[in-house]
Design an enzyme around this catalytic site. Structure first.
Site, PDB file in Angstrom:
ATOM      1  N   ASN A  92       0.837  -1.211   0.000  1.00 33.07           N
ATOM      2  CA  ASN A  92       0.000   0.000   0.000  1.00 33.07           C
ATOM      3  C   ASN A  92       0.863   1.248   0.000  1.00 33.07           C
ATOM      4  O   ASN A  92       1.904   1.299   0.646  1.00 33.07           O
ATOM      5  CB  ASN A  92      -0.921   0.007   1.214  1.00 33.07           C
ATOM      6  CG  ASN A  92      -1.883  -1.172   1.198  1.00 33.07           C
ATOM      7  OD1 ASN A  92      -2.062  -1.793   0.155  1.00 33.07           O
ATOM      8  ND2 ASN A  92      -2.484  -1.474   2.321  1.00 33.07           N
ATOM      9  N   VAL A  93       0.375   2.255  -0.699  1.00 33.40           N
ATOM     10  CA  VAL A  93       1.111   3.513  -0.759  1.00 33.40           C
ATOM     11  C   VAL A  93       0.508   4.550   0.193  1.00 33.40           C
ATOM     12  O   VAL A  93       0.987   5.669   0.273  1.00 33.40           O
ATOM     13  CB  VAL A  93       1.188   4.038  -2.218  1.00 33.40           C
ATOM     14  CG1 VAL A  93       2.103   3.142  -3.049  1.00 33.40           C
ATOM     15  CG2 VAL A  93      -0.173   4.122  -2.879  1.00 33.40           C
ATOM     16  N   HIS A 109       5.967  -0.752  -2.681  1.00 28.97           N
ATOM     17  CA  HIS A 109       5.448  -0.072  -3.882  1.00 28.97           C
ATOM     18  C   HIS A 109       5.487   1.451  -3.752  1.00 28.97           C
ATOM     19  O   HIS A 109       4.805   2.151  -4.497  1.00 28.97           O
ATOM     20  CB  HIS A 109       4.010  -0.542  -4.180  1.00 28.97           C
ATOM     21  CG  HIS A 109       3.941  -1.953  -4.704  1.00 28.97           C
ATOM     22  ND1 HIS A 109       2.773  -2.660  -4.814  1.00 28.97           N
ATOM     23  CD2 HIS A 109       4.927  -2.791  -5.148  1.00 28.97           C
ATOM     24  CE1 HIS A 109       3.028  -3.886  -5.312  1.00 28.97           C
ATOM     25  NE2 HIS A 109       4.324  -3.975  -5.510  1.00 28.97           N
ATOM     26  N   CYS A 136      11.844  20.808  -6.997  1.00 33.23           N
ATOM     27  CA  CYS A 136      12.337  19.844  -5.998  1.00 33.23           C
ATOM     28  C   CYS A 136      12.964  20.626  -4.843  1.00 33.23           C
ATOM     29  O   CYS A 136      13.815  21.501  -5.079  1.00 33.23           O
ATOM     30  CB  CYS A 136      13.375  18.940  -6.653  1.00 33.23           C
ATOM     31  SG  CYS A 136      14.336  17.965  -5.476  1.00 33.23           S
ATOM     32  N   GLY A 175      -5.051  -9.179   3.177  1.00 34.95           N
ATOM     33  CA  GLY A 175      -5.773  -8.245   2.303  1.00 34.95           C
ATOM     34  C   GLY A 175      -5.114  -8.019   0.959  1.00 34.95           C
ATOM     35  O   GLY A 175      -5.091  -6.897   0.463  1.00 34.95           O
TER      36      GLY A 175
HETATM   37  P1  OAD Z   1      -6.243  -6.021  -4.869  1.00 40.53           P
HETATM   38  O1  OAD Z   1      -7.307  -5.014  -5.134  1.00 40.53           O
HETATM   39  O2  OAD Z   1      -5.715  -6.793  -6.016  1.00 40.53           O
HETATM   40  O3  OAD Z   1      -6.774  -7.091  -3.808  1.00 40.53           O
HETATM   41  C1  OAD Z   1      -7.379  -6.700  -2.610  1.00 40.53           C
HETATM   42  C2  OAD Z   1      -7.717  -7.956  -1.812  1.00 40.53           C
HETATM   43  O4  OAD Z   1      -8.247  -7.533  -0.575  1.00 40.53           O
HETATM   44  C3  OAD Z   1      -8.763  -8.861  -2.473  1.00 40.53           C
HETATM   45  O5  OAD Z   1      -8.344 -10.224  -2.407  1.00 40.53           O
HETATM   46  C4  OAD Z   1     -10.016  -8.656  -1.621  1.00 40.53           C
HETATM   47  O6  OAD Z   1     -10.794  -9.828  -1.485  1.00 40.53           O
HETATM   48  C5  OAD Z   1      -9.405  -8.286  -0.282  1.00 40.53           C
HETATM   49  N1  OAD Z   1     -10.269  -7.440   0.549  1.00 40.53           N
HETATM   50  C6  OAD Z   1     -11.164  -6.503   0.168  1.00 40.53           C
HETATM   51  N2  OAD Z   1     -11.750  -5.951   1.228  1.00 40.53           N
HETATM   52  C7  OAD Z   1     -11.208  -6.548   2.320  1.00 40.53           C
HETATM   53  C8  OAD Z   1     -11.408  -6.421   3.723  1.00 40.53           C
HETATM   54  N3  OAD Z   1     -12.285  -5.554   4.233  1.00 40.53           N
HETATM   55  N4  OAD Z   1     -10.699  -7.207   4.547  1.00 40.53           N
HETATM   56  C9  OAD Z   1      -9.791  -8.099   4.050  1.00 40.53           C
HETATM   57  N5  OAD Z   1      -9.565  -8.272   2.746  1.00 40.53           N
HETATM   58  C10 OAD Z   1     -10.257  -7.499   1.886  1.00 40.53           C
HETATM   59  O7  OAD Z   1      -5.085  -5.259  -4.079  1.00 40.53           O
HETATM   60  P2  OAD Z   1      -3.569  -5.709  -3.840  1.00 40.53           P
HETATM   61  O8  OAD Z   1      -3.474  -7.199  -3.743  1.00 40.53           O
HETATM   62  O9  OAD Z   1      -3.044  -4.908  -2.728  1.00 40.53           O
HETATM   63  O10 OAD Z   1       0.367  -2.076  -7.271  1.00 40.53           O
HETATM   64  O11 OAD Z   1      -2.908  -5.239  -5.190  1.00 40.53           O
HETATM   65  C11 OAD Z   1      -1.532  -5.419  -5.362  1.00 40.53           C
HETATM   66  C12 OAD Z   1      -0.970  -4.319  -6.199  1.00 40.53           C
HETATM   67  O12 OAD Z   1      -1.725  -4.216  -7.401  1.00 40.53           O
HETATM   68  C13 OAD Z   1      -1.088  -2.941  -5.595  1.00 40.53           C
HETATM   69  O13 OAD Z   1      -0.051  -2.646  -4.685  1.00 40.53           O
HETATM   70  C14 OAD Z   1      -0.996  -2.056  -6.801  1.00 40.53           C
HETATM   71  C15 OAD Z   1      -1.921  -2.812  -7.709  1.00 40.53           C
HETATM   72  O14 OAD Z   1      -1.745  -2.648  -9.064  1.00 40.53           O
HETATM   73  C16 OAD Z   1       0.890  -0.985  -7.799  1.00 40.53           C
HETATM   74  O15 OAD Z   1       0.259   0.048  -7.961  1.00 40.53           O
HETATM   75  C17 OAD Z   1       2.327  -1.151  -8.179  1.00 40.53           C
END
Ligand code: OAD
Length: 232
Positions: A92-93, A109, A136, A175
């Site tokens: 997360n950012v 990230h 900057c 998550g």
């Molecule tokens: P995703 O949006 O791909 O996945 C989010 C996950 O959180 C899913 O599996 C949901 O089921 C789960 N979720 C949703 N609500 C929830 C809750 N209340 N409690 C627990 N789980 C929950 O997000 P990321 O896996 O973080 O990268 O995505 C990875 C990367 O893809 C990000 O860091 C970003 C994105 O493109 C960059 O921007 C480089």
């Protein structure tokens, strides 16, 4: 889990979902609203810097109105009370882990609240917009970009993450959908190293079968329950 001493935790957008920050791949998530190729690649930035800066300016502004939830607070408590090694590797950012009080956090990230100068390579804390091309603070050049890892770029501090995995007794993924590498591969790296693995997610992730154990439910419930268990 009484023999656990060193823990690596990976968090993703699901940990911040209940704080009101959109995930990427759930229904209505960010990548349904915007095409990755338009806003999250170096090519997009070269082609249309204003569009990309506007997208990240809006996200930077939005996260500052959000608050950490029970999952962030529970992880911060674990961080402060756990005497073994602990590393929260977040994709997360946002800064919600830190605002909950966690200290041992690694942003693989990048961070919304940083601007990265492509002229002098210095990162400066940044809470305002970048769209007007501000100078900057370190070198005065107007070459600031969001300090966010885009598709096609290498995530930050991978060596530190692998070193922590090598020392770990437990890897916990919270998550995250398991769709984006290299983070999605950490569970298999951990398994290869003989590290126990646990998934805490709303639903089974893409990599759920790789975990020794999976608990499914909202992060605000499953994370505090797990932290209580670890600290009891
Ligand atoms: P995703 O949006 O791909 O996945 C989010 C996950 O959180 C899913 O599996 C949901 O089921 C789960 N979720 C949703 N609500 C929830 C809750 N209340 N409690 C627990 N789980 C929950 O997000 P990321 O896996 O973080 O990268 O995505 C990875 C990367 O893809 C990000 O860091 C970003 C994105 O493109 C960059 O921007 C480089």
């Amino acid at each position: 889990m009484s023999t656990i001493r060193n823990i690596v935790i990976l968090t993703g957008a699901g940990v911040s979902a209940e704080s009101g920050i959109d995930t990427f791949r759930d229904g209505g998530g960010l990548w349904e609203q915007h095409r990755v190729e338009d806003v999250a690649t170096p090519e997009a930035f070269a082609r249309d810097p204003e569009l990309v800066q506007r997208f990240y300016d809006m996200r930077r502004e939005a996260i500052q109105t959000k608050q950490p939830n029970a999952a962030h607070h529970a992880l911060a408590r674990l961080d402060s009370e756990w005497s073994g090694n602990l590393l929260i590797v977040t994709q997360n950012v946002d800064d919600l882990h830190e605002r909950a009080g966690a200290k041992r956090v690694l942003h693989m990230h990048g961070e919304h609240l940083n601007a990265w100068c492509t002229a002098c390579d210095v990162r400066s804390r940044w809470t305002g917009p970048l769209i007007d091309g501000p100078a900057c603070p370190a070198c005065g050049e107007r070459a600031l970009r969001p300090d966010v890892v885009w598709f096609g770029e290498i995530p930050y501090r991978m060596e530190e993450i692998f070193a922590a995995l090598q020392e770990a007794d437990l890897f916990v993924s919270i998550g995250t959908s398991g769709a984006v590498y290299p983070a999605a591969g950490f569970v298999r790296n951990a398994r290869d190293l003989g590290v126990a693995t646990l998934e805490l997610n709303l639903e089974p992730s893409q990599g759920t079968l790789w975990f020794d154990e999976a608990r499914h439910g909202p992060a605000s419930e499953v994370v505090p329950a797990w932290v209580d268990e670890m600290l009891s």
